[in-house]
Design an enzyme around this catalytic site. Structure first.
Site, PDB file in Angstrom:
ATOM      1  N   ARG A 153       0.830  -1.208   0.000  1.00 56.95           N
ATOM      2  CA  ARG A 153       0.000   0.000   0.000  1.00 56.95           C
ATOM      3  C   ARG A 153       0.863   1.256   0.000  1.00 56.95           C
ATOM      4  O   ARG A 153       0.526   2.252  -0.651  1.00 56.95           O
ATOM      5  CB  ARG A 153      -0.935  -0.012   1.216  1.00 56.95           C
ATOM      6  CG  ARG A 153      -2.077  -1.014   1.038  1.00 56.95           C
ATOM      7  CD  ARG A 153      -2.663  -1.400   2.378  1.00 56.95           C
ATOM      8  NE  ARG A 153      -3.858  -2.229   2.258  1.00 56.95           N
ATOM      9  CZ  ARG A 153      -3.868  -3.538   2.018  1.00 56.95           C
ATOM     10  NH1 ARG A 153      -2.721  -4.197   1.845  1.00 56.95           N
ATOM     11  NH2 ARG A 153      -5.005  -4.213   1.952  1.00 56.95           N
ATOM     12  N   GLY A 169      -0.663 -11.535  -5.059  1.00 54.97           N
ATOM     13  CA  GLY A 169      -2.112 -11.418  -5.186  1.00 54.97           C
ATOM     14  C   GLY A 169      -2.612 -10.034  -4.776  1.00 54.97           C
ATOM     15  O   GLY A 169      -3.548  -9.497  -5.372  1.00 54.97           O
ATOM     16  N   SER A 185     -13.176  -8.971   2.281  1.00 53.19           N
ATOM     17  CA  SER A 185     -11.865  -9.057   1.626  1.00 53.19           C
ATOM     18  C   SER A 185     -11.222  -7.685   1.589  1.00 53.19           C
ATOM     19  O   SER A 185     -11.744  -6.756   0.969  1.00 53.19           O
ATOM     20  CB  SER A 185     -12.014  -9.593   0.199  1.00 53.19           C
ATOM     21  OG  SER A 185     -10.835  -9.312  -0.534  1.00 53.19           O
ATOM     22  N   GLN A 205      -8.557  -6.972   0.085  1.00 47.95           N
ATOM     23  CA  GLN A 205      -8.041  -6.702  -1.259  1.00 47.95           C
ATOM     24  C   GLN A 205      -9.131  -6.082  -2.130  1.00 47.95           C
ATOM     25  O   GLN A 205      -8.905  -5.084  -2.807  1.00 47.95           O
ATOM     26  CB  GLN A 205      -7.515  -7.986  -1.895  1.00 47.95           C
ATOM     27  CG  GLN A 205      -6.283  -8.519  -1.172  1.00 47.95           C
ATOM     28  CD  GLN A 205      -5.717  -9.775  -1.806  1.00 47.95           C
ATOM     29  OE1 GLN A 205      -6.353 -10.394  -2.661  1.00 47.95           O
ATOM     30  NE2 GLN A 205      -4.536 -10.168  -1.389  1.00 47.95           N
ATOM     31  N   ASP A 245      -4.545 -15.197   7.062  1.00 45.64           N
ATOM     32  CA  ASP A 245      -3.275 -15.781   6.627  1.00 45.64           C
ATOM     33  C   ASP A 245      -2.643 -16.680   7.690  1.00 45.64           C
ATOM     34  O   ASP A 245      -1.660 -17.365   7.429  1.00 45.64           O
ATOM     35  CB  ASP A 245      -2.300 -14.667   6.227  1.00 45.64           C
ATOM     36  CG  ASP A 245      -2.801 -13.921   4.997  1.00 45.64           C
ATOM     37  OD1 ASP A 245      -3.491 -14.542   4.164  1.00 45.64           O
ATOM     38  OD2 ASP A 245      -2.529 -12.721   4.872  1.00 45.64           O
ATOM     39  N   ARG A 269      -5.528 -23.593   0.437  1.00 47.07           N
ATOM     40  CA  ARG A 269      -4.930 -23.821   1.763  1.00 47.07           C
ATOM     41  C   ARG A 269      -5.765 -24.756   2.632  1.00 47.07           C
ATOM     42  O   ARG A 269      -5.248 -25.238   3.644  1.00 47.07           O
ATOM     43  CB  ARG A 269      -4.685 -22.488   2.484  1.00 47.07           C
ATOM     44  CG  ARG A 269      -3.512 -21.738   1.902  1.00 47.07           C
ATOM     45  CD  ARG A 269      -3.073 -20.563   2.764  1.00 47.07           C
ATOM     46  NE  ARG A 269      -2.006 -19.835   2.104  1.00 47.07           N
ATOM     47  CZ  ARG A 269      -1.823 -18.523   2.175  1.00 47.07           C
ATOM     48  NH1 ARG A 269      -2.638 -17.788   2.908  1.00 47.07           N
ATOM     49  NH2 ARG A 269      -0.826 -17.946   1.538  1.00 47.07           N
TER      50      ARG A 269
END
Ligand code: S3P
Length: 431
Positions: free
Chosen positions: A26, A93, A166, A168, A318, A349
């Site tokens: 960022r 990503g 999210s 993102q 994560d 995952r």
């Protein structure tokens, strides 16, 4: 590269986790969008964030490296240059999802984003849908995969309701909104990490939050001055898990970011009776312009199983592979629900954690939206395939140190995207 991690004696000493990957991405992007030079202190030097520096250079920003500091001279919000060829996002990503927000507003210019084999499997439809509603022109392979072509257009503001929390996707829409024509609101089912909001506030944007809904106004320019990147709590989590699991360990991890939206793992760990002391940020309603930090003091101890509920998932997304690993050592059952997002990370995952840990002797089952682990007091050991995923590689390494027979990690080099010195730091703490 395959690396074997033998059962360790106590891990002791002090260590600093690498710089925060999310905040580094960022910082480079907002600096490239800013009108005045931005100093970035402690930028993460790893493969993913190097991809972001290369991307902003290709778009016309100047990046000067001065020791531990970067100075980025951006192009301004609406002046990204059309590059000569595709922008290579590598394995990143976050770059793939955030950058199109900025590029969508560069009227009259065209950009192609592409990356490695794993990036080409990562969907972009969730950013394409709201950006198209804003008036953006985007084209993806098979409608949802990279390469992604973005043709800059005049954008309008929207109200955007995300079905899955999210950071993102939220960040992508917020970046696009800066150059749109009014107030854009993004709401999520529950809160996700808020680094973009904090940095935009610092950069002079008008941005406001109510619950899990964020509104940003369009603006003429961003002015950021300086950013200091703290240690990454997601990278620190692997050190923390090693400290908690390896008998006799006592670690001090310095300067870790403790933004509330990133410390879900620490709250889960404490619920499991894990010993980790630190000055964690409380949940706040208002957006803070700061990224708080704390030293974390970690000690080995017995664990109890827990249930991770869907609203906790974005706050520990994560670190969920580590929750599964801790669950193998805990008393009782550990269950993670509402984590179907794990299937579209650097690897699937859910499948990777379940197959990987089962291969090391764990009693673990996949569910549609997570996993269930029955603690057996430890792990035998064996071989685990990282599937090109940094977090899977690092989980395997920690499993090895805490196992009875050691673990060979196939593809340990994957760790380079976020924590190139991980194996080295573990070895230093074990000696
Ligand atoms: C990130 C957000 C998370 C996380 C990823 C980094 C970010 O993804 O898994 O590693 O920097 O915004 P989602 O928000 O898409 O779940």
């Amino acid at each position: 590269m395959n690396v074997r991690f033998e059962p360790a004696g106590a891990l002791t000493g002090e260590v600093r986790a690498p710089a925060d990957k999310s905040i580094s991405h960022r910082a480079a992007l907002l600096a490239a969008m800013a009108s005045e030079p931005v100093r970035i202190e402690g930028y993460l030097r790893a493969a993913d964030t190097n991809s972001t520096l290369e991307a902003v250079r290709a778009l016309g920003a100047l990046v000067e490296e001065r020791g531990d500091e970067l100075v980025v001279r951006g192009t301004g919000l609406r002046e990204a240059r059309e590059p000569d060829g595709p922008i290579d996002v590598g394995n990143a990503g976050t770059l793939l999802r955030l950058l199109p927000g900025w590029l969508a507003a560069q009227e009259g210019r065209s950009f192609t984003l592409d990356g490695d084999a794993s990036i080409r499997r990562r969907p972009v439809d969730r950013i394409a849908e709201p950006l198209r509603r804003m008036g953006a022109d985007l084209q993806a392979r098979e409608g949802r995969l990279p390469p992604l072509i973005v043709r800059g257009s005049r954008l309008r503001s929207i109200d955007c309701r995300l079905e899955v929390a999210s950071a993102q996707v939220k960040s992508c829409v917020l970046l696009a909104a800066l150059a749109a024509d009014g107030a854009t609101t993004v709401s999520e089912p529950s809160r996700s990490r808020d680094h973009t909001e904090r940095m935009l506030l610092r950069a002079g944007a008008t941005i406001d939050r109510r619950g899990s809904e964020v509104t940003v106004l369009n603006t003429d320019e961003l002015l950021l001055d300086a950013v200091r990147v703290p240690g990454d709590p997601s990278s620190a989590a692997f050190l923390i898990a090693a400290g908690v699991l390896v008998p006799g360990s006592r670690l001090l991890i310095g300067d870790v970011g403790v933004n509330w939206t990133r410390t879900g793992f620490l709250r889960i760990l404490r619920r499991m009776r894990g010993i980790v002391l630190g000055d964690l940020e409380e949940e706040t309603q208002e957006i803070s312009p700061e990224e708080p930090v704390s030293d974390l003091d970690v000690a080995h101890g017995a664990l109890e199983g827990t249930v991770v509920e869907p609203e906790e998932v974005p706050l520990a997304i994560d670190e969920l592979p580590l929750v599964a690993l801790l669950g193998c050592f805990a008393e009782g059952e550990t269950i993670v629900r509402g984590a179907q997002e794990l299937r579209v990370k650097e690897s699937d995952r859910i499948a990777g954690v379940v197959e990987g840990l089962r291969g090391l002797g764990a009693d673990i089952e996949a569910t549609d939206d997570g996993f269930a682990v029955r603690g057996t007091g430890g792990l035998r050991g064996g071989t685990i395939d990282a599937h090109g995923d940094h977090r899977m590689a690092m989980m395997g390494a920690v499993a090895g140190l805490a196992s009875r027979e050691g673990v060979e990690v196939l593809g340990m080099d994957a760790a380079a995207v976020s924590y190139p010195g991980f194996a080295h730091d573990l070895a230093a703490l074990a000696s």
